[in-house]
Design a protein around this motif. Structure first.
Motif: not given
Length: 239
Positions: A66-67, A69-70, A77-78, A100, A102, A162, A164, A206, A209
């Motif tokens: 996940c890290r 990918i983000r 990345a999205r 990150g 969702d 940035e 999610t 969330h 973040r």
């Protein structure tokens, strides 16, 4: 209509096969990667609409995947990430969301619930914001903060923030109700598409973040304020 492409990164081959069959019957195209390395290599090839990511895997675990990918700099990345966590460990969920993800789904799970979660994440992404949101002004501006609902982008002092897809929807829901104190339940109802257990800390994670992305000092927030014992309020004041 082109089917949604899903990438499932899961070391349990039996579970992955079951998910492929079940979601396939509902019109999804599911590609399976048995570990983190292969999942990351498949990402640019599959170009999935959503990644279903197992947390516990040999080699590169789900948190590291996940890290990474983000951390990508391209469109992948999205891509939304739905994380599978063993036994619903609250700390695993919190860490996953902080990295990150969702959404999350504890194992074991009912296939119907997975389908509902997948559809909810994809629906939020397609709708471009919370269900029923006003579209009179596509861009919300609060001083240096700009929220483009149609483009699904957020900038602070013209620099991209940035978030999610779920965090973006939460921010829009609160910004559209600036100055109004909202409980956690009211915030989730405004976003819809997902129900959380009572006393779940996911909303707080969330919000943390979002603050990190849009506040000058996330430990001393000026935009999203905590109302002790009630919830949160998005401040109306300009920079």
């Amino acid at each position: 209509m082109t089917p949604h492409r899903l990438l499932m990164i899961e070391d349990d081959a039996r579970l992955a096969h079951m998910v492929q069959e079940y979601l396939g019957q509902s019109g999804f195209e599911v590609t399976h990667a048995p570990d983190g390395e292969q999942g990351l290599s498949q990402l640019p090839l599959v170009q999935p609409d959503l990644v279903i990511l197992d947390l516990m895997m040999p080699g590169i675990d789900g948190l590291e995947v996940c890290r990474r990918i983000r951390a990508l700099s391209n469109e992948q990345a999205r891509v939304p990430v739905l994380m599978l966590t063993a036994k619903g460990d609250p700390m695993d969920r919190i860490i996953g969301l902080e990295l990150g993800a969702d959404d999350y789904l504890p194992k074991p799970f009912e296939p119907r619930e997975l389908l509902a979660r997948v559809r909810a994440v994809l629906r939020r992404r397609a709708e471009g914001g919370p269900a029923g949101a006003s579209r009179t002004t596509p861009v919300l501006r609060f001083g240096s903060l700009e929220i483009d609902r149609d483009g699904r982008t957020v900038t602070v002092a013209e620099q991209p923030a940035e978030l999610t897809s779920y965090q973006f929807d939460l921010l829009v829901a609160m910004a559209e109700r600036a100055g109004r104190v909202l409980t956690r339940d009211q915030i989730m109802e405004a976003v819809r598409g997902r129900e959380l257990e009572a006393f779940d800390r996911s909303i707080d994670v969330h919000i943390g973040r979002i603050r990190s992305a849009i506040e000058v000092d996330s430990k001393n927030p000026k935009r999203i304020l905590t109302v002790r014992g009630v919830g949160y309020v998005f401040a109306k004041q300009q920079d």
